[in-house]
Design a protein around this motif. Structure first.
Motif, PDB file in Angstrom:
ATOM      1  N   SER A  85       3.513   9.983 -11.806  1.00  0.00           N
ATOM      2  CA  SER A  85       2.318   9.498 -11.465  1.00  0.00           C
ATOM      3  C   SER A  85       2.223   8.228 -10.637  1.00  0.00           C
ATOM      4  CB  SER A  85       1.340   9.204 -12.814  1.00  0.00           C
ATOM      5  OG  SER A  85       1.831   7.989 -13.372  1.00  0.00           O
ATOM      6  N   SER A 126      -6.839  13.779  -9.315  1.00  0.00           N
ATOM      7  CA  SER A 126      -6.749  12.408  -9.472  1.00  0.00           C
ATOM      8  C   SER A 126      -7.674  12.119  -7.931  1.00  0.00           C
ATOM      9  CB  SER A 126      -5.502  11.883  -9.086  1.00  0.00           C
ATOM     10  OG  SER A 126      -5.366  10.798  -8.304  1.00  0.00           O
ATOM     11  N   GLU A 128      -6.687  10.171  -5.875  1.00  0.00           N
ATOM     12  CA  GLU A 128      -5.816   9.919  -4.657  1.00  0.00           C
ATOM     13  C   GLU A 128      -5.920  11.236  -3.879  1.00  0.00           C
ATOM     14  OE1 GLU A 128      -3.009   7.882  -3.410  1.00  0.00           O
ATOM     15  OE2 GLU A 128      -4.536   6.622  -4.272  1.00  0.00           O
ATOM     16  N   TYR A 150       2.511  12.191  -3.718  1.00  0.00           N
ATOM     17  CA  TYR A 150       1.598  12.393  -5.154  1.00  0.00           C
ATOM     18  C   TYR A 150       0.343  13.157  -4.966  1.00  0.00           C
ATOM     19  CZ  TYR A 150      -1.073  10.957  -9.038  1.00  0.00           C
ATOM     20  OH  TYR A 150      -2.211  10.960 -10.036  1.00  0.00           O
ATOM     21  N   PHE A 178     -10.791   8.523 -11.229  1.00  0.00           N
ATOM     22  CA  PHE A 178     -10.352   7.194 -10.319  1.00  0.00           C
ATOM     23  C   PHE A 178      -9.445   6.281 -11.119  1.00  0.00           C
ATOM     24  CE2 PHE A 178     -12.823   7.660  -6.540  1.00  0.00           C
ATOM     25  CZ  PHE A 178     -13.455   8.828  -6.600  1.00  0.00           C
ATOM     26  N   ASN A 179      -9.008   5.378 -10.622  1.00  0.00           N
ATOM     27  CA  ASN A 179      -8.084   4.412 -11.150  1.00  0.00           C
ATOM     28  C   ASN A 179      -8.577   3.876 -12.585  1.00  0.00           C
ATOM     29  OD1 ASN A 179      -7.463   4.522  -8.623  1.00  0.00           O
ATOM     30  ND2 ASN A 179      -5.769   2.992  -8.890  1.00  0.00           N
ATOM     31  N   VAL A 190      -0.503  -1.821 -10.263  1.00  0.00           N
ATOM     32  CA  VAL A 190      -0.913  -2.912  -9.741  1.00  0.00           C
ATOM     33  C   VAL A 190      -1.859  -3.817 -10.770  1.00  0.00           C
ATOM     34  CG1 VAL A 190      -3.192  -2.471  -8.423  1.00  0.00           C
ATOM     35  CG2 VAL A 190      -1.962  -4.232  -7.545  1.00  0.00           C
ATOM     36  N   ASN A 213      -0.299  -4.794  -0.335  1.00  0.00           N
ATOM     37  CA  ASN A 213      -1.556  -5.165   0.189  1.00  0.00           C
ATOM     38  C   ASN A 213      -2.697  -5.629  -0.489  1.00  0.00           C
ATOM     39  OD1 ASN A 213      -3.733  -4.444   1.631  1.00  0.00           O
ATOM     40  ND2 ASN A 213      -3.745  -2.484   1.635  1.00  0.00           N
ATOM     41  N   ALA A 216      -6.432  -3.696  -0.384  1.00  0.00           N
ATOM     42  CA  ALA A 216      -6.590  -2.296  -0.718  1.00  0.00           C
ATOM     43  C   ALA A 216      -7.805  -2.306  -1.953  1.00  0.00           C
ATOM     44  CB  ALA A 216      -5.655  -1.692  -1.508  1.00  0.00           C
ATOM     45  N   ARG A 218     -10.166  -0.448  -4.708  1.00  0.00           N
ATOM     46  CA  ARG A 218     -10.184   0.621  -5.778  1.00  0.00           C
ATOM     47  C   ARG A 218     -11.479   0.643  -6.660  1.00  0.00           C
ATOM     48  NH1 ARG A 218      -6.889   2.005  -2.862  1.00  0.00           N
ATOM     49  NH2 ARG A 218      -4.618   2.992  -3.322  1.00  0.00           N
ATOM     50  N   VAL A 252      -7.511  -5.594  -4.477  1.00  0.00           N
ATOM     51  CA  VAL A 252      -6.171  -6.110  -5.278  1.00  0.00           C
ATOM     52  C   VAL A 252      -6.236  -7.581  -5.313  1.00  0.00           C
ATOM     53  CG1 VAL A 252      -3.987  -6.260  -5.203  1.00  0.00           C
ATOM     54  CG2 VAL A 252      -5.000  -4.308  -4.451  1.00  0.00           C
ATOM     55  N   LEU A 277       6.491  -4.161  -0.197  1.00  0.00           N
ATOM     56  CA  LEU A 277       5.769  -3.206  -1.357  1.00  0.00           C
ATOM     57  C   LEU A 277       4.467  -2.811  -0.721  1.00  0.00           C
ATOM     58  CD1 LEU A 277       5.721  -6.390  -3.995  1.00  0.00           C
ATOM     59  CD2 LEU A 277       6.644  -3.977  -4.195  1.00  0.00           C
ATOM     60  N   GLU A 282      -1.156   3.943   3.420  1.00  0.00           N
ATOM     61  CA  GLU A 282      -2.182   3.479   2.410  1.00  0.00           C
ATOM     62  C   GLU A 282      -3.349   4.326   2.357  1.00  0.00           C
ATOM     63  OE1 GLU A 282      -2.754   1.982  -0.490  1.00  0.00           O
ATOM     64  OE2 GLU A 282      -2.353  -0.090  -0.106  1.00  0.00           O
ATOM     65  N   VAL A 283      -3.826   4.280   0.906  1.00  0.00           N
ATOM     66  CA  VAL A 283      -5.332   4.440   0.678  1.00  0.00           C
ATOM     67  C   VAL A 283      -6.121   3.305   0.814  1.00  0.00           C
ATOM     68  CG1 VAL A 283      -6.855   5.456  -0.875  1.00  0.00           C
ATOM     69  CG2 VAL A 283      -4.520   6.513  -0.513  1.00  0.00           C
TER      70      VAL A 283
END
Ligand code: NAP
Ligand code: F7E
Length: 324
Positions: A85, A126, A128, A150, A178-179, A190, A213, A216, A218, A252, A277, A282-283
């Motif tokens: 994951s 997901s 993602e 993924y 979602f996350n 993260v 980043n 980003a 989420r 983030v 990193l 990237e999303v």
């Protein structure tokens, strides 16, 4: 007297598996969990449940082991939470990720079809899969554009689950989650990395926290709230797919601000940027529209973003001993 409901949870040793097992036990389920063999068996997240759950050895790579687990558990409900994951690992181990996260679902569905076609099946899809988003916010009908091996593996898993539902009439539902985070989140994701990093700095055990980043964004919720949605999906008369999200987007950078402030620190004095990193693709942003879940499941999140991050920072602070 009717027999108790039985559930098989793959990925029971993971973050979501541990919360789901607690949730199902509270509702009187007999809970079976699929676990992989390891030389050092670490069941940290389910230690407190060990006496109350039945663990069955098996692996998503080994179809016979899945068939055996189904024969042993004879489940009414199957929650497929097992997966590789962590998104960055999907670039370094793309084939293994496809095997676990993608093809593993076909192996399990094929066993379900042959051995217990009346069982209800939940697939952990997901956000993602939305990747480079085609619309904002994302809903069940939003096209997929995965940005990592993924995400691609999860998109395959999602489609094959829908396909088994439509081909064989299985009761199979996908939760497009979602996350979601918690103090039990894996240490490399993260939010947890930041809560652990802030705790180490507050305890005098570290000075800086290297990050990728910070821009980003989420849609972050609490894992304990999200496992309830999984269960609710399998209680409907007919299978269906649902977006599960808070509908709020944060960066983030905000995670850093809140976690460090919760421990009396200014994140700007400690967070450094490490280009290693950054991800190959990237999303940039994800935010979900969970109105279908609200209407059909009566589900909504209970925990705010700020409560979640502050809770995680305090939990890691309490668990981190001071530097001697
Ligand atoms: P996690 O903490 O990484 O847990 C993954 C679980 O899968 C662990 O129990 C792991 O076992 C098991 N596993 C991995 N490979 C396996 C294999 N080949 N055979 C059997 N078990 C295997 O993940 P999570 O955060 O709880 O997420 C649960 C599921 O939801 C995953 O499918 C994830 O991709 C998906 N998802 C998560 C989020 C999120 O934000 N958390 C959002 C959307 C979807 P070990 O303990 O042995 O490693
Ligand atoms: O990254 C950025 C990173 O690793 C979130 C999995 O549960 O949710 C999760 O996938 C964002 C990304 O989660 C660091 O670039 C910056 O944009 O916590 P993450 P993820 O990739 O969103 C989805 C829904 C899943 O399904 C997955 O299984 O944070 N970021 N700096 C960083 N991320 C990490 N890990 N570490 C950093 O230092």
């Amino acid at each position: 007297m009717s027999e108790p409901r039985r559930a098989l949870v793959t990925g029971i040793t993971g973050q979501d598996g541990s919360y789901l097992a607690e949730f199902l036990l509270e509702r009187g389920y007999e809970v079976y969990g699929l676990v992989r063999r390891a030389s050092l068996q670490r069941f940290e997240r389910i230690e407190h449940l060990r006496e109350r759950v039945e663990l069955v050895h098996g692996d998503l790579l080994d179809q016979a082991s899945l068939a055996r687990a189904l024969d042993l558990a004879r489940p009414h409900e199957i929650y497929n939470l097992a997966a590789q994951s962590f998104v960055p690992t999907s670039w370094t181990e793309p084939v293994l990720t496809a095997e676990f996260t993608g093809l593993g679902v076909t192996r399990l569905l094929e066993c379900v079809r042959q051995r217990c076609p009346d069982a209800r099946f939940y697939q952990a899809s997901s956000s993602e899969m939305f990747g480079k988003v085609r619309e904002v916010p994302q809903r069940e009908s939003t096209p997929f554009y995965p940005r990592s091996p993924y995400g691609a593996a999860k998109a395959y898993a999602h489609h094959i689950t829908v396909n088994y539902r439509e081909s064989y009439g299985l009761y199979a539902s996908c939760g497009i989650l979602f996350n979601h985070e918690s103090p039990r989140r894996g240490r490399e994701f993260v939010t947890r990395k930041v809560s652990l990093g802030a705790a180490a700095i507050a305890r005098g055990r570290a000075k800086t926290l290297p990050m990728g980043n910070l821009d980003a964004r989420r849609d972050w919720g609490f894992a304990g709230d999200y496992v309830e949605a999984m269960w609710k999906m399998l209680q409907l008369d007919a299978p269906d797919d649902f977006v599960i999200a808070t509908g709020e987007m944060h960066s983030v950078r905000e995670v850093c601000e809140i976690a460090f402030a919760a421990l009396g620190l200014d994140w700007r004095a400690h967070v450094t940027l490490d280009p290693k990193l950054l991800r190959p693709a990237e999303v940039d942003q994800l935010v979900g529209d969970a109105s279908k879940a609200r209407a059909k499941l009566g589900w909504q999140p209970r925990t705010t973003f700020r409560e979640l991050i502050e809770r995680m920072a305090r939990a890691d602070y309490d668990a981190t001993p001071p530097a001697s």
